[in-house]
Design a protein around this motif. Structure first.
Motif, PDB file in Angstrom:
ATOM      1  N   UNK A  84       7.040  -8.488   6.450  1.00 45.84           N
ATOM      2  CA  UNK A  84       7.611  -9.417   7.430  1.00 45.84           C
ATOM      3  C   UNK A  84       7.275  -8.917   8.838  1.00 45.84           C
ATOM      4  N   UNK A  85       6.712  -9.776   9.713  1.00 40.90           N
ATOM      5  CA  UNK A  85       6.153  -9.328  10.994  1.00 40.90           C
ATOM      6  C   UNK A  85       7.117  -8.560  11.892  1.00 40.90           C
ATOM      7  N   UNK A  86       8.357  -9.042  12.066  1.00 41.24           N
ATOM      8  CA  UNK A  86       9.268  -8.373  12.991  1.00 41.24           C
ATOM      9  C   UNK A  86       9.687  -6.994  12.492  1.00 41.24           C
ATOM     10  N   UNK A  87       9.979  -6.882  11.191  1.00 35.80           N
ATOM     11  CA  UNK A  87      10.334  -5.582  10.631  1.00 35.80           C
ATOM     12  C   UNK A  87       9.142  -4.642  10.681  1.00 35.80           C
ATOM     13  N   UNK A  88       7.959  -5.192  10.427  1.00 39.95           N
ATOM     14  CA  UNK A  88       6.761  -4.364  10.456  1.00 39.95           C
ATOM     15  C   UNK A  88       6.475  -3.874  11.872  1.00 39.95           C
ATOM     16  N   UNK A  89       6.692  -4.722  12.872  1.00 37.48           N
ATOM     17  CA  UNK A  89       6.461  -4.308  14.256  1.00 37.48           C
ATOM     18  C   UNK A  89       7.381  -3.146  14.629  1.00 37.48           C
ATOM     19  N   UNK A  90       8.647  -3.224  14.201  1.00 42.24           N
ATOM     20  CA  UNK A  90       9.584  -2.140  14.473  1.00 42.24           C
ATOM     21  C   UNK A  90       9.173  -0.879  13.716  1.00 42.24           C
ATOM     22  N   UNK A  91       8.734  -1.046  12.470  1.00 41.82           N
ATOM     23  CA  UNK A  91       8.321   0.117  11.678  1.00 41.82           C
ATOM     24  C   UNK A  91       7.124   0.813  12.309  1.00 41.82           C
ATOM     25  N   UNK A  92       6.153   0.035  12.779  1.00 40.90           N
ATOM     26  CA  UNK A  92       4.974   0.639  13.407  1.00 40.90           C
ATOM     27  C   UNK A  92       5.356   1.269  14.740  1.00 40.90           C
ATOM     28  N   UNK A  93       6.321   0.675  15.455  1.00 41.33           N
ATOM     29  CA  UNK A  93       6.793   1.288  16.696  1.00 41.33           C
ATOM     30  C   UNK A  93       7.448   2.637  16.412  1.00 41.33           C
ATOM     31  N   UNK A 112       6.993  10.141  -4.633  1.00 39.74           N
ATOM     32  CA  UNK A 112       6.613   9.371  -5.827  1.00 39.74           C
ATOM     33  C   UNK A 112       7.641   8.322  -6.240  1.00 39.74           C
ATOM     34  N   UNK A 113       8.920   8.567  -5.953  1.00 38.14           N
ATOM     35  CA  UNK A 113       9.963   7.625  -6.356  1.00 38.14           C
ATOM     36  C   UNK A 113      10.200   6.527  -5.333  1.00 38.14           C
ATOM     37  N   UNK A 114       9.911   6.781  -4.060  1.00 35.42           N
ATOM     38  CA  UNK A 114      10.298   5.849  -3.007  1.00 35.42           C
ATOM     39  C   UNK A 114       9.120   5.142  -2.331  1.00 35.42           C
ATOM     40  N   UNK A 115       7.935   5.741  -2.346  1.00 33.03           N
ATOM     41  CA  UNK A 115       6.780   5.144  -1.658  1.00 33.03           C
ATOM     42  C   UNK A 115       5.925   4.403  -2.674  1.00 33.03           C
ATOM     43  N   UNK A 154      15.311   0.883   0.461  1.00 34.12           N
ATOM     44  CA  UNK A 154      14.197   1.665  -0.075  1.00 34.12           C
ATOM     45  C   UNK A 154      13.011   1.639   0.885  1.00 34.12           C
ATOM     46  N   UNK A 155      12.817   0.505   1.564  1.00 34.89           N
ATOM     47  CA  UNK A 155      11.731   0.418   2.539  1.00 34.89           C
ATOM     48  C   UNK A 155      11.935   1.424   3.671  1.00 34.89           C
ATOM     49  N   UNK A 156      13.152   1.479   4.201  1.00 33.61           N
ATOM     50  CA  UNK A 156      13.406   2.363   5.328  1.00 33.61           C
ATOM     51  C   UNK A 156      13.411   3.824   4.912  1.00 33.61           C
ATOM     52  N   UNK A 157      13.841   4.110   3.677  1.00 32.04           N
ATOM     53  CA  UNK A 157      13.734   5.473   3.189  1.00 32.04           C
ATOM     54  C   UNK A 157      12.265   5.877   3.013  1.00 32.04           C
ATOM     55  N   UNK A 158      11.464   4.936   2.519  1.00 33.59           N
ATOM     56  CA  UNK A 158      10.028   5.213   2.409  1.00 33.59           C
ATOM     57  C   UNK A 158       9.410   5.487   3.771  1.00 33.59           C
ATOM     58  N   UNK A 159       9.820   4.714   4.787  1.00 31.33           N
ATOM     59  CA  UNK A 159       9.330   4.955   6.142  1.00 31.33           C
ATOM     60  C   UNK A 159       9.743   6.340   6.626  1.00 31.33           C
ATOM     61  N   UNK A 160      10.995   6.722   6.327  1.00 33.15           N
ATOM     62  CA  UNK A 160      11.460   8.048   6.742  1.00 33.15           C
ATOM     63  C   UNK A 160      10.603   9.145   6.130  1.00 33.15           C
ATOM     64  N   UNK A 191      -1.371   2.399   6.722  1.00 29.34           N
ATOM     65  CA  UNK A 191      -1.689   1.380   5.722  1.00 29.34           C
ATOM     66  C   UNK A 191      -0.506   1.141   4.793  1.00 29.34           C
ATOM     67  N   UNK A 192       0.167   2.204   4.377  1.00 33.71           N
ATOM     68  CA  UNK A 192       1.341   2.039   3.516  1.00 33.71           C
ATOM     69  C   UNK A 192       2.472   1.333   4.245  1.00 33.71           C
ATOM     70  N   UNK A 193       2.691   1.673   5.515  1.00 33.80           N
ATOM     71  CA  UNK A 193       3.736   1.013   6.294  1.00 33.80           C
ATOM     72  C   UNK A 193       3.480  -0.481   6.387  1.00 33.80           C
TER      73      UNK A 193
END
Length: 536
Positions: A154-163, A208-211, A32-38, A146-148
């Motif tokens: 978790x720092x490593x996943x967040x670093x990849x998400x921001x990248x 609305x369902x994923x974020x 769900x996190x990665x779908x929200x990022x998408x 901010x949502x990301x």
């Protein structure tokens, strides 16, 4: 955690994620996190594409709306000007009403204004519409990062998400000319704006369902004076720069710049006053200027601004060169940039594992040095033998931009204290837009002024064509191409040759300026950021 790792704001709350050590909320499923990022990448791509897509439609807009050189620059700059002026304010609003809610409001408004502006009957209408897009666009960017940050604690996943977020922004900026070129060639210039509607629909349908929603539970009161002052700083200064570059020294532009700088002084004093008042009786500062006291933070901001400055300044003249001087169609010139698009995205992603072995400051410095190398090719190369040299320079430039802006965002957010992470994110995004704005405003204005000052139309050209066509040829490259189309063969070739010489003279000047700025920023990053440790 290393100095470059992202830290979670102590004031942020998030539905569906652990709000802190004391929270009993169950974590969300990773998918769900990665779908929200998408889904969050849709508004990121939209803002980035909109920044550059319209550049490739400028020749068509100039012909359709009979726009002057200054009007063309305002058509490009009205959007990022309003956007940059309101980013911090909208970030503060998102803290209060919810970042997801603000994202949906901005997305809906952006799509509606885009649809209306696509059918603009005049240059003035189009400029006003672009300003409206800037208003709603300012609601999108602070919300996404901010949502990301809250979705990925978790720092490593967040670093990849921001990248991925940064790569999406860079890739979208490079994708803009491709989308814009194809749409202009197969439809009309308004389709470049209309494309915002289908891009936004997936976000509004599934978001609305994923974020998950997040907001600051204890925000300060909004300070309207700071919002007004921030706009009074940017608008007069950019206007003054445009007029000076286009028409030379005059009282009006100098007065506008002086007024903007005065408002900047008042803005800084206002923020310091609000920051010093710890009683809670006054509004919260719009911008926590104490963040700039951190050398790592400030240097990373400069790197971010200059990376986008170089990229957007390059795209501005490359679009005109490929279409008007090389005779490429909009889609052909867009496809020619595909290698640069790929390079931008790959560079942004590949530097994430690289900073585990190489100090981040050196990665940023090398990225800026690559950008300088791209401008070196333009400043000292021969543009008369086809577009190969300029496209190679763009490839080098995009490699540098992709690397520098990804790590500079990491440094910006990591250098700020946890309780100021929201302000750091807003400033980072403002840097994107300020860089885009200055790239088109300053380099674009210098390019226009150089073209107008160096154009020498051949004898008989003015007499053989309508007066309006000759006047337009003296203002813009598109006007010179239009003039050549109504002249007999030999005279038309002479007009195009004169226009090429005048245009290239401006390109060499702007490329040299950008080269000096990029090289200086590279040295600054290497010196100031050299002690920042590698990531973990």
């Amino acid at each position: 955690m290393s100095e470059t790792s992202f830290t979670r704001s102590s004031t942020g709350t998030l539905g569906g994620h652990a709000g802190g050590p004391a929270s009993n909320l169950a974590p969300r499923a990773p998918w769900r996190d990665w779908l929200a990022l998408a889904l969050l990448m849709f508004p990121v791509l939209l803002v980035a594409v909109d920044n550059t897509a319209l550049t490739f439609a400028l020749p068509a807009i100039a012909r359709s709306l009979d726009a002057s050189g200054v009007e063309l620059l305002w058509i490009v700059d009205a959007y990022p000007l309003v956007l940059a002026g309101l980013l911090v304010a909208m970030g503060s609003l998102g803290d209060r009403i919810g970042r997801r809610r603000l994202l949906f409001i901005g997305s809906t408004g952006f799509a509606a204004v885009s649809a209306a502006t696509a059918f603009a009957p005049s240059a003035e209408w189009l400029i006003a519409g672009r300003a409206g897009l800037g208003f709603f666009g300012a609601m999108l960017m602070p919300s996404t990062l901010s949502l990301i940050r809250n979705i990925f604690p978790e720092p490593n996943r967040r670093r990849l998400a921001v990248a991925i977020w940064a790569a999406g922004f860079s890739g979208g900026a490079a994708l803009g000319p491709i989308v814009g070129g194809w749409l202009v060639e197969h439809f009309w210039w308004g389709a470049v704006l209309l494309v915002a509607v289908p891009i936004i629909l997936p976000l509004l349908a599934l978001g609305p369902a994923l974020i998950p929603e997040s907001r600051d539970p204890n925000p300060g009161r909004v300070d309207m004076s700071s919002i007004i002052l921030s706009l009074l700083v940017m608008v007069p200064v950019v206007y003054g720069i445009k007029v000076l570059a286009t028409h030379g020294l005059a009282f009006e532009p100098l007065a506008a710049i002086a007024f903007g700088l005065l408002m900047g002084y008042a803005f800084i004093r206002r923020q310091r006053s609000l920051l010093a008042d710890g009683t809670g009786n006054r509004a919260a500062p719009l911008l926590d200027i104490s963040l700039f006291g951190n050398r790592i933070f400030s240097t990373a901001i400069i790197a971010n601004v200059l990376a986008l400055f170089s990229f957007n300044g390059f795209i501005l003249f490359l679009a005109q060169h490929l279409q008007l001087l090389e005779g490429q169609s909009p889609s052909e010139s867009g496809v020619a940039m595909v290698p640069a698009l790929i390079a931008t995205v790959l560079a942004g992603l590949l530097v994430v594992p690289l900073v585990k072995k190489v100090r981040p400051g050196f990665v940023v410095a090398f990225g800026l040095l690559l950008s300088a190398g791209g401008y070196f090719l333009v400043a000292f190369g021969d543009h008369g033998d086809g577009p190969a040299l300029l496209l190679a320079a763009l490839l080098v430039l995009c490699l540098g931009v992709g690397a520098a802006e990804t790590i500079s965002n990491d440094l910006i957010l990591g250098a700020a204290p946890a309780e100021k992470s929201g302000a750091a994110a807003a400033i980072s995004e403002t840097g994107y837009e300020i860089g885009s704005l200055l790239g088109t405003a300053i380099l674009g204005s210098i390019l226009t002024a150089s073209y107008q000052g160096n154009l020498r139309l051949p004898a008989g050209a003015a007499e053989a064509a309508p007066a309006a066509a000759s006047a337009q040829a003296g203002e813009t490259l598109a006007g010179a191409v239009e003039l050549a189309q109504v002249l007999p063969g030999p005279l038309a070739e002479s007009v195009l040759a004169a226009a090429r010489i005048a245009f290239d003279s401006g390109v060499h000047i702007t490329a040299t300026i950008a080269l000096v700025l990029m090289a200086g920023a590279s040295v600054l990053a290497a010196v100031v950021l050299r002690k920042v440790p590698t990531a973990v």
